[in-house]
Design a protein around this motif. Structure first.
Motif, short mmCIF file in Angstrom:
data_model
loop_
_atom_site.label_atom_id
_atom_site.label_comp_id
_atom_site.label_asym_id
_atom_site.label_seq_id
_atom_site.Cartn_x
_atom_site.Cartn_y
_atom_site.Cartn_z
N MET A 214 131.32 50.89 -49.55
CA MET A 214 130.50 50.52 -50.70
C MET A 214 129.01 50.57 -50.40
O MET A 214 128.21 50.03 -51.16
N LEU A 215 128.63 51.23 -49.32
CA LEU A 215 127.24 51.25 -48.90
C LEU A 215 126.57 52.61 -49.03
O LEU A 215 125.47 52.82 -48.52
N GLY A 216 127.21 53.53 -49.71
CA GLY A 216 126.64 54.87 -49.84
C GLY A 216 125.38 54.90 -50.69
O GLY A 216 125.23 54.11 -51.62
N ASP A 217 124.48 55.81 -50.35
CA ASP A 217 123.33 56.05 -51.23
C ASP A 217 123.82 56.58 -52.57
O ASP A 217 123.25 56.30 -53.62
N ILE A 218 124.89 57.37 -52.49
CA ILE A 218 125.57 57.87 -53.69
C ILE A 218 127.05 57.56 -53.53
O ILE A 218 127.66 57.88 -52.51
N GLN A 219 127.63 56.92 -54.56
CA GLN A 219 129.05 56.58 -54.55
C GLN A 219 129.77 57.50 -55.54
O GLN A 219 129.51 57.44 -56.74
N ILE A 220 130.65 58.34 -55.03
CA ILE A 220 131.42 59.27 -55.86
C ILE A 220 132.89 58.88 -55.76
O ILE A 220 133.35 58.41 -54.72
N ALA A 221 133.63 59.08 -56.83
CA ALA A 221 135.07 58.82 -56.80
C ALA A 221 135.81 59.95 -57.49
O ALA A 221 135.26 60.62 -58.37
N GLU A 222 137.04 60.17 -57.07
CA GLU A 222 137.90 61.13 -57.76
C GLU A 222 138.52 60.46 -58.98
O GLU A 222 138.70 59.24 -59.00
N PRO A 223 138.86 61.24 -60.00
CA PRO A 223 139.46 60.66 -61.21
C PRO A 223 140.73 59.87 -60.90
O PRO A 223 141.58 60.31 -60.13
N GLY A 224 140.81 58.69 -61.48
CA GLY A 224 142.02 57.87 -61.35
C GLY A 224 142.20 57.17 -60.04
O GLY A 224 143.21 56.48 -59.84
N ALA A 225 141.26 57.30 -59.12
CA ALA A 225 141.41 56.68 -57.80
C ALA A 225 141.44 55.16 -57.92
O ALA A 225 140.65 54.58 -58.66
N MET A 226 142.35 54.54 -57.17
CA MET A 226 142.38 53.08 -57.13
C MET A 226 141.41 52.60 -56.06
O MET A 226 141.50 52.99 -54.90
N ILE A 227 140.48 51.73 -56.46
CA ILE A 227 139.43 51.26 -55.57
C ILE A 227 139.30 49.75 -55.75
O ILE A 227 139.11 49.27 -56.87
N GLY A 228 139.42 49.01 -54.67
CA GLY A 228 139.30 47.56 -54.78
C GLY A 228 139.45 46.90 -53.43
O GLY A 228 139.55 47.56 -52.40
N PHE A 229 139.46 45.58 -53.44
CA PHE A 229 139.67 44.83 -52.19
C PHE A 229 141.11 44.32 -52.15
O PHE A 229 141.94 44.85 -51.46
N ALA A 230 141.40 43.30 -52.93
CA ALA A 230 142.76 42.78 -53.00
C ALA A 230 143.51 43.48 -54.13
O ALA A 230 142.92 44.10 -55.01
N GLY A 231 144.83 43.37 -54.10
CA GLY A 231 145.66 43.97 -55.14
C GLY A 231 145.50 43.26 -56.47
O GLY A 231 145.15 42.07 -56.52
N ALA A 232 145.78 43.97 -57.54
CA ALA A 232 145.62 43.41 -58.89
C ALA A 232 146.49 42.17 -59.10
O ALA A 232 146.07 41.19 -59.71
#
Length: 288
Positions: A214-232
């Motif tokens: 989470m420290l990028g100068d630019i944060q890119i993600a692929e479509p639909g990617a699951m991103i988080g810390f703990a589970g939902a």
């Protein structure tokens, strides 16, 4: 009659047996269940032509899709002490490492390479989810540090493709210490005035999300990617609230300002080249 039943019929069955057909010619999309021919899947970079679902990719595929053709070289990474805690759960940690190495043909859950992307120099680290869920142990931490140092040495941006379930529990506190180590590695790149770009792929969770991802100068993600810390489910049980639809997916995070862009896999290489060109330090651009 016995000749027909005992000889001819078995021969016919052998000729038409399904076992002679390779079992990897067709792949089923996990999202829409569409069957896709393996060559069509390769041509589409593992993206379903029917629903656009981005399937998981291994580290070697990421390198091939990201760098210019025949332009990259993988580097040899430090080899940390194997099984420092002599950990054992249902099986020995050493046995898990051996199985993962035989399965992926990698030493650990990350590879690092340098080359060019659209003619722009870059150092790229790619996490391998197939290696114990892309979990971050000492080897991953060492690799991120090595990649950062190489980027500074080459005056090139550092790009990291994340795919991880988080810290590697079999290494205990040693694994947790990789969180501050990788954060410091990103500072090496930033202090040198070089771009640090993160590409978040499915899934990126746990200690990786809580550190360098989470420290990028630019944060890119692929479509639909699951991103988080703990589970939902854990979050719902903790806050006692029903989470909104699409929570922890790339599009939701973009809408709420956590990431900068969602980029299709077919456009990722061109996007990275464009971003690198925009973020290059003036002195590096002048030298080029």
């Amino acid at each position: 009659m016995s000749w027909l039943t005992e000889y001819v019929r078995p021969k016919i069955r052998t000729l038409f047996t399904r076992s002679s057909v390779p079992d990897n010619l067709w792949h089923q999309c996990p999202a829409c269940q569409q069957m896709i021919f393996h060559r069509d899947l390769e041509a589409s970079l593992k993206v379903c032509s029917q629903c656009g679902h981005h399937m998981r990719a291994d580290s070697e595929e990421r390198l091939l899709w990201t760098f210019d053709e025949d332009s990259y070289t993988r580097i040899e990474l430090p080899k940390p002490v194997a099984d420092p805690l002599r950990f054992r759960d249902s099986k020995r940690y050493q046995d898990r490492l051996k199985e993962a190495r035989e399965k992926t043909h990698l030493d650990d859950a990350i590879v690092v390479a340098h080359g060019t992307i659209g003619g722009e120099k870059a150092v790229v680290a790619v996490m391998e989810f197939g290696f114990i869920g892309g979990s971050m142990g000492a080897a991953v931490g060492d690799a991120i540090v090595a990649a950062a140092r190489l980027a500074v040495l080459q005056q090139a941006p550092l790009i990291v493709f994340t795919a991880s379930g988080g810290a590697r529990m079999q290494e205990g506190a040693i694994s947790l210490m990789q969180m501050p180590r990788t954060v410091i590695a990103t500072r090496l790149v930033k202090d040198a005035g070089l771009p640090f770009i993160v590409v978040l792929t499915d899934p990126t969770t746990g200690g990786v999300t809580a550190s360098f991802a989470m420290l990028g100068d630019i944060q890119i993600a692929e479509p639909g990617a699951m991103i988080g810390f703990a589970g939902a489910r854990v979050i719902e049980q903790t806050v006692r609230e029903i989470l909104p639809e699409g929570f922890q997916r790339a599009e939701y995070l973009l809408q709420h300002g956590i990431i900068d862009m969602v980029v299709k896999r077919s456009e990722m290489k061109a996007t990275l080249a464009r971003v690198i060109g925009l973020l290059r330090p003036p002195e590096v651009a002048a030298a080029a």
